[in-house]
Structures are given as C-alpha cells and as structure tokens.
Motif scaffolding. Structure first.
Motif, short mmCIF file in Angstrom:
data_model
loop_
_atom_site.label_atom_id
_atom_site.label_comp_id
_atom_site.label_asym_id
_atom_site.label_seq_id
_atom_site.Cartn_x
_atom_site.Cartn_y
_atom_site.Cartn_z
N UNK A 74 0.83 -1.21 0.00
CA UNK A 74 0.00 0.00 0.00
C UNK A 74 0.85 1.25 0.00
N UNK A 75 2.03 1.19 0.62
CA UNK A 75 2.93 2.36 0.57
C UNK A 75 3.30 2.65 -0.89
N UNK A 76 3.58 1.59 -1.64
CA UNK A 76 3.97 1.78 -3.03
C UNK A 76 2.82 2.34 -3.85
N UNK A 77 1.62 1.78 -3.65
CA UNK A 77 0.46 2.27 -4.39
C UNK A 77 0.19 3.73 -4.02
N UNK A 78 0.28 4.04 -2.72
CA UNK A 78 0.02 5.41 -2.29
C UNK A 78 1.09 6.36 -2.82
#
Lengths: 368, 552
Positions: B62-66
C-alpha cells in the motif's frame, strides 16, 4: 480595432470577409493589411511561396491566432475574437492531425459530440460523413492502418461531419503521392462543390490552386498581390511578382518611350516594341521610364532577322511534348524563353524574335 | 567459422549474466525450501503464520500504491503547469523542479530528518511560534515514509509527463479546438490518452522504486515495517531461512507489480505524429492570476530546495555545538576538513570511490560487449541478453543483496560459488549487477542510434576491427557512455540498500558512515558526506542534462 462607423452594415454581400488584417510575429509582419472577400459556397485558394503569410491567414481565419489589427466578418458578424472552439469552422490540417488513440469512427464522432450528439443519431451521422468520403465500413479501423489518401479523407470527413460554416484546408494534398494527387484533387473539388460549403485552402502549388480554387489569392511577404480567377492572374497580372510566380516567363530590362491611351512604346536593347495593353494601375504613380518586360514563352516567336526584332543565340533546347522550350541569349546578355515547334531551331543557332501580341507585360522598374 | 565463434561469444555473455543475476536469485529460492535435512516448506509456513510478515507485505504494497498516487497527483499537474503556461520565473523554476532527483535516497532522508524531524528546523520554528514545550510531531511511520516518497518520486511523473507533452503534436490540440472541444475535454479525451505510455512508465518506475525503498522506512519506519526493512532485520536476527522466504516474497511482489503496470504499456504505442511543433506556452491573461501563479511557483521552489539548503547548512555545524537551539549557533568548515584529514573519515570516501569505479568500469565493459553482440553482430542470443540486462531493474536492491550474500558466502568453485562475503569484491559485484540495467539500456540504445555505415566506411578505409572500435565507434558512443557511466557511478557511490547487507567495517561505504555519524550525533559530518553525494549527483545531471532536456 477600427473605430470608424462601428454600426454600418457590411455593405458587401460577401459571406466571409477579412478586413485589413495585420499579424506580426516579433516585429516582422506575417500578414499585413490584408482585405479579402469570399462568397458563400466559393472555393478560395490562398497561393504563395513559403513565408508569404498564407498559413498565418488560414490560422487567423480558424481563430488559432488573433490579429494585431483588422477584423474577420462572417455573415455580417464580427467573429475576430470568437475562439476556435466556438467558431464552428472545419479544418483539415496539413498532416491531418488525426487522433492516433481513436479509431476512424472515434475521430469523425469527435466534433459531433461537441454538438451533443449521442447514441444512434451520432452513429448515423458518422456513417453519413464516412459515406461522403467513400470510407463506409472503415469505422473501426485504426488511423495508423490507413493509407495516406484514406487518412486525408478521414480528416475531411471529421472536419465536415459537424456541418461547419466554413471549411479550411491547409496544403490538403501535399502529403499524398504525386500519382494520387491529381485524382484526389478532382474528387475533392467535386465533393466541395456538391456540399456547397465555403472553402479556403492554402497551397504553394500553382496547379493545385488553379485547379481547386474558384478564385485564387496570391500572397507575397504578407501582402495580397492579386486576387481573381486563374485566367486573370495569368492573363492580366497586376504586378511583376504575379507575372513571374504564375506560369513561366522571362524578364527583360526595358525603357519606356511613350505611354498613352493607345498603349505603351518601349525599347529593349534598342529595339522598339509597342504593346496595346499594359497594367495601367501599376503605371499611374510611376515616375520612371525604366521598366521591366515580363514575357511568357508564347509571348515571343521566332522571326526572320530584320529591323525591329531582337537577335540572339539559342543556348538551350528542352523538349516538353506538345511544345519545345528554347532559351535564347540576346546580345545584351539577357535570356528569353521561347516556345515553338520542335524543329524551329537548334542549340547554337543565330535567331531573332518578335512579340506575338499576347503574354507580355510591362511594369515600372521598382527602385529605379 | 567466424559465424560460430560469434554465436559462441553471445552464449558466453548469456552464461556470465545468468551466473551474475539469475543464479544468486535461484539460490535464494532453493535456500528458502531447504532445511537441515532435505526439502521443507517449514519456513514458508512460518512466514504465512506470522502476522507481522503479512503486515510488512501489505505495508510494502500500500505504501507503493500510495506513493504512485501522491507522486502522480503532484507531478502531473506540475508538468502541465510548466509546459502549458507562462509566468514569471518559469524557466528557472522548471529546472529547479527536478532537484529532488539529485538527492540519493539516504541523503534525502537525512535532509528531511534535519528539516522536519523532531529537532529539525521546521519543528523548532513551529515550537517557537506556538510556544510549545514539546516537538509538535514525530517524523515517524507510514506518513513520514510517504512524505519522503512523494518528494523524491513526483520527479518521475513530472519528467515523464513533460517529455510526453513535448511529443504531443500541437495540431492535434488545434484539431480538437476546431471540432468544438474546450480545454477540459481536449485534456481528457486527447492529451491524457496520448500521455498514457508516459504515465504508465512513470507509475511503474515509482511503484518499483517505492517497493525497493529502504532508506526512508529504515530511518523513519519506527514500528512500521515494510518488506525491505523486515528482510534486513530478520537476517540480522540470524533467521537466515526465514529471510530467504521474505526475500522471495518481495521479489514475487516486484514481479507482480512489474507485470501489472507493464500491461498498460503494451497495446500499440501511440506515437503522436511529431511533425507539428509542440504548442507554445500560454500567458495567463489576468495580471492577478500571473502574480498568484508566480508566487505559488516560487514558494514551491523554496519548499523543494529546503532539504538541499538544510543539508548544506548542517554540514557547516561543528560537532557538539548544536543541541537545543533552533538555529545552529556556530559554523565552520571543520567537518569538510575532517573528511580529508582524518583517516577514519576519509576511508569510507575512498572505499566508495574505489568500489564504484571498479563496478562502473566492469558494467560499462559488459554493456559495450552486449551492445556489439546485440546490435552489430546480431547474435541469436540477443533477446536473452537484453532481458537479462534489464532484469535487475525489476528486483529490489535488498533482494539482490541477500541473493549475492547467499551465493558468495561459501567456496564451491565447481558450482560457481566463491567466498567473497567479507572481502573488498562483494560490494563492487553487487553494484555492478545493480547498474547493469542503467549501463545496458543506455549503451545498447546508443549503439542502435549509431549509423552502421560509419563503421563500414572505416573498414573500407582500411581500419581493422580494433581501430574502428577505438577511433570511430567509441568516440561516437561517447555521449551515451558518459551518461550511462556517470549515472551508474553515482548510484553506486551513494548506495545504501545493498551495502548495509554486504559491507564489512574495512569496506564500509559513505552511506554506512553517514548512518554511523548520525548514531553518534555527528550530524555535521553526516551532512558533509551528504553534500558530497549531492554534488556528485548534480554532475550527473549536468552530463545527462542535454540528453534529458524536455521541450522548453
């Protein structure tokens, strides 16, 4: 903006009118004081060498550029400041500018959707527009899968589909193979006349302008040199530029001996010649007797040597089919192009020429 | 005969690349399923049964997507602003906007620490203004990581979008206008679809970079774990087999991300007919709008530049003089003097310079060989070579570090495994593998642009293969070589993610010395190293600048 008589109805019956348009780019005038009228349903060709301002004129018409001064008037309404989005002019771009991410139908539908057409009505109009350019059945083709000629027709269908008030064509045939060009030109002309849409096209090719345009406006250095039907531009050029740009011609130095209602008498290398007609307008303000004679290949003919004929030597012979073009060098080291039958002379021959009475124009010599 | 020798050379290069890239990764996979006595799935079961493993995996994702979302939200509008509108200071600013790119990851992170950390300038300022007796925030957890990612990665979106916009033919926009489409509809239905390849490219780059990001989660993560930090800490705990499983999991995540974003790139490539000129920037008509945009742009520039300025400022703070003051009370050049004078401070600098040089030379040599074999000799293995060269790009640095540590921790020469861990050579080897995508892509592309008839001309003029290479090919390749080599060199110089796994005290590189200095509260020395790395990166930008120049 001009402030004189703001509410005078635009007297001329013309459909589209450019009034004293001027557009400068960084000081240099691309278009200067250009006034032109175009009738409804007429095809006007803007002709000129590169840098003559023809493309800028088209862009001013489309609304992509705003003029520094002057007005664009459509059906009596000043549309100078109307944005391209609101203007409802259809344009075919030189490289077509088809949207590469849309298929053929998507391209044609683009302008129709601006008119809030949706669903079945939209599909019908797209089909109609494609039938017009003989591309029905091509709806789902990708633009990149089309040939150059097909792309041009899609661009035309896209521009025409929303029923624009004026059609603008920027060098419409320049991207086609020469073999395809003439046929496309005829089809284009027939189609525009069938639809009856007012059209302005830009071209640097005389043949294209003459073939497509009902009238031709010749531009040079941002100024209008002459506008008229092709015959007028060829037969009665108003400036040396027009005479030189339209058709073949040779230019000779001349001196004016007499000028009155009957005609103009000149001397070329001491040989007296008289021309019955000459561009009187150009001479009205002339203060010089130095002139240039612009003469077409058919404006001179070979004659027996004698008094009143210009003598010289043939330096070049070019066979072009129906006629042969000869280049003659005079004793005064000027060159004249003469058209005659293929056996008339050979390179190295001593010959003499006289005027035929057509295709010769005398202009005052600029800067003399 | 020559034909056969040529093919043999091709396959030899394939073998070398497989040994360097694929083999270590395969060993990781094998180690993760090998127990004390035979094959086992025990470690996978261990992995699956632990909650914190799943939360680290989820955290990475999710960090990467965000990060993709945030970087896009900042970078895309900014690119449009600079490409389409004219306002005071536009030219200078459009250069400054790319500045975050000259901060290597770890250096950017410590700059943020000095600036926005608990005892950083900004929190000091906020405390002073609002008379707080405690720091107003803690720079920790997912928020802090995202802040750093957004700052450093919007540049990808910005540059890709600018380049994409520069390629969009202006007459397409005019065509849309003449068909009655307003600015908004034109943007949505013409410009954005045309930008799709550029945008998916930026998204892929951002996603992969975030997934592999180590410095920000390591320094700011606190209790928040992502896979990269999880792997390193598991390994530090001596739990080697579990670390292997984690490494495999992160590699799998990376490959999935690569596949998902890569799909957007397939379809047919939309190269807009680049015959017309790109549209010129429009001036804002209203003076107020102009003034407002201008001001906003300058504020933005200051925000973007603050980390750099902070780093420079802190680098002049002598050891132990800055404790509780909002602004450091003393300045001197002693930190820089220390870098040169004190052998223990100079050591990491020399280490990094030496190891980066070795790695870069080797990577360039390999890429040159690949270029010749792929483009000129057109060996049958050319597709395989290109894929192998690009592969390390899809694999996070931590994964490679673990893979290389695994492969070269024992001496089995007959199995292609040598004892390199603990020697000087392990880090250059890791840097080399990691820089292959950079040098490979750049130099092979350079070869492709080279007109082969120039080399043929040299041959007809009597130059042998060697003389042609030295006198014709290499000089012509110089721009590509220079750009690729400097980029690879600087990346190796500032490397943190692989170094932290593979270094020894004697071979410690700059990044680890920065970390050590921070731990000893030698912030000035840490910053001085950071400034050194920042300047080195700036040189790369200058070298590659002309090539990367996007339309004015």
């Amino acid at each position: 903006m001009s402030i004189e008589s703001p509410h005078v109805p635009y007297a001329s019956s013309s459909f589209l009118r450019l009034e004293q348009l001027t557009k400068r780019f960084g000081g240099a005038a691309a278009v200067e004081d250009l006034t032109l009228s175009i009738d409804g349903g007429e095809i006007l060709a803007l002709l000129g060498p590169s840098g003559s301002g023809k493309t800028t004129t088209l862009r001013l018409l489309a609304g992509f550029e705003g003029p520094d001064s002057g007005r664009v008037i459509l059906e009596g309404q000043d549309i100078t400041r109307v944005t391209p989005v609101q203007r409802r002019f259809g344009m075919v771009f030189q490289h077509y500018a088809l949207f590469p991410h849309l298929d053929v139908a998507g391209n044609v539908a683009f302008g129709l959707r601006s008119r809030d057409l949706r669903g079945k009505a939209l599909a019908e109009r797209v089909g109609e527009a494609l039938r017009l350019v003989d591309l029905d059945g091509f709806e789902e083709r990708r633009v990149s899968q089309l040939s150059g000629g097909q792309q041009q027709r899609v661009a035309l269908a896209r521009a025409l589909a929303p029923e624009p008030r004026v059609l603008l064509l920027d060098e419409p045939l320049s991207n086609l193979d020469p073999s395809l060009r003439e046929r496309t030109r005829r089809e284009l002309r027939a189609m525009i006349h069938r639809i009856g849409i007012t059209t302005v096209l830009v071209t640097h090719e005389q043949e294209e302008a003459f073939d497509l345009g009902d009238r031709v406006a010749l531009l040079a250095d941002g100024r209008l040199e002459q506008v008229g039907i092709p015959d007028e531009l060829y037969g009665t050029p108003r400036t040396p530029f027009v005479a030189g740009f339209v058709g073949r011609s040779s230019t000779l130095d001349a001196i004016v001996r007499r000028r009155d209602d009957h005609g103009i008498a000149i001397e070329v290398e001491g040989i007296p010649w008289t021309l019955a007609s000459f561009p009187r307008e150009a001479w009205n303000s002339a203060v010089t007797d130095r002139a240039i004679l612009v003469v077409r290949p058919e404006g001179v003919r070979f004659v027996e040597s004698g008094p009143g004929v210009l003598a010289g030597e043939i330096t070049e012979r070019r066979f072009t089919g129906a006629l042969t073009l000869y280049t003659m060098e005079t004793e005064g080291r000027q060159t004249v192009e003469v058209s005659a039958h293929p056996e008339a002379a050979a390179v190295g021959d001593r010959v003499s020429v006289a005027l035929t009475g057509i295709g010769a124009h005398v202009f005052p010599r600029a800067g003399a | 005969m020559r034909q056969r020798r040529r093919q043999m050379l091709g396959w030899a290069l394939v073998a070398l690349l497989v040994w360097l890239i694929v083999y270590p990764l395969t060993l990781v996979l094998l180690e993760s399923v090998r127990g004390a006595d035979g094959w086992t799935t025990e470690f996978f079961r261990q992995f699956a049964s632990r909650k914190n493993e799943w939360s680290a995996l989820w955290g990475s994702l999710w960090i990467s997507a965000a990060s993709v979302f945030l970087a896009g939200t900042i970078g895309i509008p900014l690119a449009f602003l600079f490409a389409r509108f004219d306002f005071p200071g536009r030219r200078i600013l459009s250069g400054l906007v790319a500045l975050p790119a000259v901060l290597p990851p770890l250096v950017g992170v410590i700059a943020f620490l000095f600036l926005y950390g608990e005892s950083g300038f900004v929190s000091h300022l906020v405390r002073a203004v609002f008379r707080l007796d405690r720091p107003p925030w803690r720079l920790e957890g997912a928020g802090a990581i995202l802040l750093v990612h957004a700052y450093s990665m919007y540049v990808y979106f910005y540059l890709f979008t600018r380049a994409g916009l520069a390629r969009v033919d202006g007459s397409l926009l005019e065509a849309a206008a003449s068909l009655g489409a307003g600015r908004w509809r034109t943007t949505r239905e013409v410009v954005l679809p045309l930008l799709r390849p550029a945008l998916t490219g930026a998204a892929l780059l951002t996603f992969m970079t975030s997934l592999a990001s180590f410095s920000a989660p390591y320094i700011f993560g606190g209790g928040f774990r992502v896979m990269t930090t999880q792997i390193v800490s598991t390994r530090l705990n001596g739990d080697y087999s579990l670390a292997m499983v984690e490494t495999a999991a992160l590699a799998a995540l990376a490959l999935i991300g690569f596949w998902v974003f890569g799909r957007g790139d397939r379809g047919d490539v939309l190269v807009a007919t680049a015959k017309g000129a790109a549209p010129i920037a429009r001036r804002f008509s209203s003076r107020w709008t102009r003034a407002l945009t201008g001001t906003a742009a300058w504020v933005l520039a200051v925000v973007l530049l603050l980390p750099h300025l902070t780093l420079v400022l802190v680098s002049f703070v002598p050891v132990g003089t800055w404790t509780i003051e909002a602004i450091p009370p003393e300045y001197s050049v002693q930190n820089y003097v220390a870098l040169v004078r004190e052998p223990e401070r100079l050591r990491p600098l020399l280490n990094s310079l030496g190891m980066a040089t070795v790695a870069t030379l080797a990577a360039v040599a390999l890429a040159l060989a690949a270029g010749i074999l792929i483009v000129r000799q057109r060996v049958r293995a050319r597709g395989v070579i290109e894929t192998l060269l690009a592969l390390p790009w899809a694999v996070p640095g931590t994964v490679f570090a673990i893979a290389i540590a695994t492969a070269f921790s024992v001496s089995h020469p007959w199995a292609g495994r040598f004892l390199l861990v603990g020697t000087f050579w392990i880090l250059p080897l890791a840097y080399l593998v990691r820089s292959l995508p950079i040098t490979g892509r750049g130099i092979v592309a350079g070869f492709r642009q080279l007109d082969p008839s120039l080399e043929e001309a040299a041959a007809t003029l009597g130059a042998g293969a060697w003389r042609t290479l030295v006198r014709v090919t290499l000089p012509l390749l110089r721009p590509a070589l220079a750009a690729a080599a400097t980029l690879a060199f600087v990346t190796a110089l500032g490397d943190f993610v692989t170094s932290i796994v593979l270094y020894t005290y004697d071979t410690r590189p700059i990044s680890l010395e920065i970390l050590a200095s921070l731990r000893q509260s030698d912030v000035g020395v840490a910053a001085a190293y950071g400034v050194f790395l920042m300047l080195a990166s700036a040189v790369v930008f200058a070298v590659g600048g002309e090539r990367r120049e996007v339309g004015a």
